[in-house]
Motif scaffolding. Structure first.
Motif, PDB file in Angstrom:
ATOM      1  N   GLU A  67      31.891  13.013 -16.463  1.00 37.06           N
ATOM      2  CA  GLU A  67      31.712  14.334 -17.065  1.00 37.06           C
ATOM      3  C   GLU A  67      31.093  15.306 -16.069  1.00 37.06           C
ATOM      4  N   ARG A  68      30.128  14.839 -15.279  1.00 36.90           N
ATOM      5  CA  ARG A  68      29.515  15.719 -14.273  1.00 36.90           C
ATOM      6  C   ARG A  68      30.547  16.180 -13.256  1.00 36.90           C
ATOM      7  N   ARG A  69      31.424  15.280 -12.843  1.00 36.33           N
ATOM      8  CA  ARG A  69      32.457  15.656 -11.875  1.00 36.33           C
ATOM      9  C   ARG A  69      33.410  16.685 -12.475  1.00 36.33           C
ATOM     10  N   GLU A  70      33.779  16.497 -13.732  1.00 38.50           N
ATOM     11  CA  GLU A  70      34.680  17.451 -14.379  1.00 38.50           C
ATOM     12  C   GLU A  70      34.034  18.827 -14.483  1.00 38.50           C
ATOM     13  N   VAL A  71      32.765  18.862 -14.873  1.00 41.78           N
ATOM     14  CA  VAL A  71      32.065  20.140 -15.001  1.00 41.78           C
ATOM     15  C   VAL A  71      31.942  20.823 -13.646  1.00 41.78           C
ATOM     16  N   ARG A  72      31.597  20.067 -12.625  1.00 34.23           N
ATOM     17  CA  ARG A  72      31.448  20.658 -11.290  1.00 34.23           C
ATOM     18  C   ARG A  72      32.780  21.171 -10.763  1.00 34.23           C
ATOM     19  N   ARG A  73      33.846  20.439 -11.061  1.00 32.78           N
ATOM     20  CA  ARG A  73      35.169  20.872 -10.603  1.00 32.78           C
ATOM     21  C   ARG A  73      35.541  22.209 -11.240  1.00 32.78           C
ATOM     22  N   ILE A  74      35.288  22.328 -12.541  1.00 29.73           N
ATOM     23  CA  ILE A  74      35.614  23.566 -13.252  1.00 29.73           C
ATOM     24  C   ILE A  74      34.770  24.722 -12.736  1.00 29.73           C
ATOM     25  N   LEU A  89      17.271  29.405 -30.158  1.00 33.41           N
ATOM     26  CA  LEU A  89      17.684  28.076 -30.604  1.00 33.41           C
ATOM     27  C   LEU A  89      18.936  27.621 -29.863  1.00 33.41           C
ATOM     28  N   ALA A  90      19.914  28.519 -29.750  1.00 34.20           N
ATOM     29  CA  ALA A  90      21.179  28.152 -29.106  1.00 34.20           C
ATOM     30  C   ALA A  90      20.971  27.752 -27.652  1.00 34.20           C
ATOM     31  N   ARG A  91      20.069  28.431 -26.958  1.00 34.97           N
ATOM     32  CA  ARG A  91      19.840  28.109 -25.550  1.00 34.97           C
ATOM     33  C   ARG A  91      19.192  26.736 -25.367  1.00 34.97           C
ATOM     34  N   ARG A  92      18.644  26.194 -26.418  1.00 38.98           N
ATOM     35  CA  ARG A  92      18.049  24.860 -26.351  1.00 38.98           C
ATOM     36  C   ARG A  92      18.995  23.768 -26.832  1.00 38.98           C
ATOM     37  N   MET A  93      20.177  24.157 -27.283  1.00 38.94           N
ATOM     38  CA  MET A  93      21.125  23.178 -27.809  1.00 38.94           C
ATOM     39  C   MET A  93      21.620  22.188 -26.754  1.00 38.94           C
ATOM     40  N   PRO A  94      21.936  22.604 -25.510  1.00 36.81           N
ATOM     41  CA  PRO A  94      22.397  21.610 -24.531  1.00 36.81           C
ATOM     42  C   PRO A  94      21.408  20.481 -24.307  1.00 36.81           C
ATOM     43  N   GLY A  95      20.103  20.770 -24.462  1.00 37.52           N
ATOM     44  CA  GLY A  95      19.105  19.732 -24.264  1.00 37.52           C
ATOM     45  C   GLY A  95      19.118  18.661 -25.329  1.00 37.52           C
ATOM     46  N   LEU A  96      19.766  18.928 -26.472  1.00 38.65           N
ATOM     47  CA  LEU A  96      19.851  17.929 -27.534  1.00 38.65           C
ATOM     48  C   LEU A  96      20.998  16.952 -27.322  1.00 38.65           C
ATOM     49  N   LEU A  97      21.981  17.348 -26.541  1.00 43.92           N
ATOM     50  CA  LEU A  97      23.152  16.500 -26.341  1.00 43.92           C
ATOM     51  C   LEU A  97      22.821  15.355 -25.389  1.00 43.92           C
ATOM     52  N   PRO A  98      23.509  14.229 -25.516  1.00 50.86           N
ATOM     53  CA  PRO A  98      23.262  13.095 -24.610  1.00 50.86           C
ATOM     54  C   PRO A  98      23.533  13.483 -23.162  1.00 50.86           C
ATOM     55  N   PRO A  99      22.892  12.820 -22.194  1.00 50.31           N
ATOM     56  CA  PRO A  99      23.148  13.115 -20.779  1.00 50.31           C
ATOM     57  C   PRO A  99      24.621  12.909 -20.442  1.00 50.31           C
ATOM     58  N   MET A 100      25.125  13.706 -19.519  1.00 49.25           N
ATOM     59  CA  MET A 100      26.519  13.577 -19.119  1.00 49.25           C
ATOM     60  C   MET A 100      26.730  12.309 -18.301  1.00 49.25           C
ATOM     61  N   SER A 101      27.903  11.723 -18.461  1.00 51.19           N
ATOM     62  CA  SER A 101      28.290  10.593 -17.622  1.00 51.19           C
ATOM     63  C   SER A 101      28.673  11.106 -16.240  1.00 51.19           C
TER      64      SER A 101
END
Length: 463
Positions: free
Chosen positions: A252-259, A237-249
């Motif tokens: 947000e994608r730039r911040e995630v990629r930077r990290i 169940l937990a591994r499917r949780m990211p798919g429930l969240l809204p798409p990243m802006s």
């Protein structure tokens, strides 16, 4: 191009590069001074062992590429001195500065370039941690970035056009002498408007109540504790949780990629999911340390952090996890500098109803151990916004009605988000907030008695 050092006058070469401290990109200058004297190579700011390893790498790479180390007194300085000398981060910049100072390469356009990359013994280049962040900084500084070609996707979306991605030391020389074509990096494909995960909730039968709780948690950004015996599907169940969240802006994608770039973690198109081991130490979990590294909380930024077997997580680690996630960042003070590591993640956790991992009626624990475990579990449950039981069903108990798909569940969450955004937000108790999220999922403007009843059941164990 000559490969011998024929100059009798002192020569100096300066090359720009970058270093990563936390998520901050620091400007670094490599200065190489070659002057008459007995052959020597001194690297200021590195330990004797690190300096010896650097000399060996340079000697092997130069030999394979048809160059050689200067046969005069040579000094290499890395400034500012306060910057962390990361392993191999400055290899390529040092090599280029050595070749220019010894007369084996022309200066070309080196004055407007930033060079990043590690050097192998055979002269080929390798990317270094933080390449994406360095590329963003080079774009901001209006510099041409010269980076290793082994991971060009690291440069996609950094704002660089064009960019040089040589494969070898010789191609790097050609890049700023005009003999190497500048390329646009082969970036990652743009994520779809509605990311489709390869992990689908439709694969999990008999988990409707848990899936409903996950939708509520995704809608209201609530922490969620899943309680169920070993093998009941908590991690699935937990591994499917990211798919429930809204798409990243885009931001947000730039911040995630930077990290993830600074940590050399795999690049991801969707929201990240981190599942640290229950025995993970505090520095690894939250980050920081002597050189300000990103921890598991930072790697879960804009995604999901799942703590499996949360009862086994140390109290000091769990306390800090809740503190950092509540603040949305981890602030680190080191050597007079302050670094802010973002940590805005949705918290999920899993726990068994008993220490042996079985259902209560199949428990094999001693009575005192069972009581101690349940007491700790009750204390932990009180710290989560939502708590839900995950049943362990048999084949005979599998329902005929198929479960909701991840796409359907995600669309419901996005509509609920939009509905909540139109409301006037007022301070409210946790149960009221949960009831409002449930009502939004059901398409209602205001929560009714049935929504309050569901909210009370999910928050019954919360403080």
């Amino acid at each position: 191009m000559s490969i011998t050092d024929t100059t009798t006058q002192p020569r100096t070469a300066r090359v720009r590069t970058y270093a990563i401290q936390g998520l901050e990109v620091r400007d670094v200058q490599i200065t190489v001074d070659v002057r008459p004297g007995l052959p020597s190579l001194t690297v200021l700011g590195l330990s004797d062992l690190a300096g010896r390893h650097l000399r060996e790498r340079l000697q092997h790479a130069f030999s394979r590429e048809g160059y050689r180390l200067p046969t005069r007194r040579t000094t290499i300085e890395i400034s500012p001195s306060s910057v962390h000398k990361q392993d191999r981060t400055f290899d390529l910049a040092i090599a280029i500065a050595l070749l220019i100072a010894s007369g084996q390469a022309e200066r070309g356009t080196i004055h407007r370039a930033a060079i990043v990359g590690a050097l192998t013994d055979d002269g080929t280049l390798r990317h270094v941690p933080g390449t994406f962040a360095m590329a963003e900084q080079a774009s901001h500084d209006d510099r041409q970035l010269i980076s290793a070609a082994d991971r060009p996707e690291e440069l996609e979306g950094a704002g660089l056009d064009p960019v040089a991605i040589p494969r070898t030391l010789k191609e790097t020389i050609e890049a700023f002498c005009g003999g190497y074509a500048l390329l646009a990096p082969q970036g990652l494909p743009a994520p779809p408007e509605h990311p489709a995960s390869s992990l689908d909730l439709a694969d999990l039968y008999g988990k409707d109540q848990a899936i409903r709780a996950m939708q509520i948690a995704a809608t209201g950004r609530f922490s969620l504790l899943l309680i169920g015996p070993v093998g009941c599907g908590k991690t699935l169940l937990a591994r499917r949780m990211p798919g429930l969240l809204p798409p990243m802006s885009a931001q947000e994608r730039r911040e995630v990629r930077r990290i993830h770039s600074t940590h050399s973690a795999p690049l991801t198109l969707g929201r990240p999911l981190r599942v640290p081991h229950p025995a993970t130490s505090l520095p690894v979990m939250v980050g920081g340390g002597e050189h300000t590294h990103v921890g598991e909380l930072g790697l879960a930024h804009h995604g999901v952090l799942y703590l499996d077997d949360v009862v086994a997580v140390a109290d000091d680690v769990l306390d800090r996890v809740f503190e950092v996630l509540a603040a949305g960042e981890h602030v680190v003070h080191r050597h007079g500098r302050t670094s802010r590591l973002p940590a805005d993640a949705l918290l999920l956790a899993g726990a068994s109803p008993c220490g042996c991992g079985h259902k209560p009626h199949n428990c094999t624990c001693e009575p005192e151990d069972r009581d101690a475990y349940r007491q700790r579990l009750e204390q932990l449950a009180g710290r989560f916004d939502l708590v839900v039981a995950v049943p362990d069903i048999t084949c005979e108990q599998v329902p005929i009605t198929p479960p909701v798909t991840t796409r359907q569940a995600s669309e419901d969450v996005q509509r609920a988000h939009a509905r909540l955004a139109r409301r006037e937000h007022k301070p409210a108790a946790r149960t009221q907030q949960v009831a409002e999220a449930i009502a939004a999922l059901d398409g209602c403007d205001r929560p009714g008695p049935e929504h309050h009843q569901q909210a009370a059941a999910l928050t019954a164990m919360s403080r």
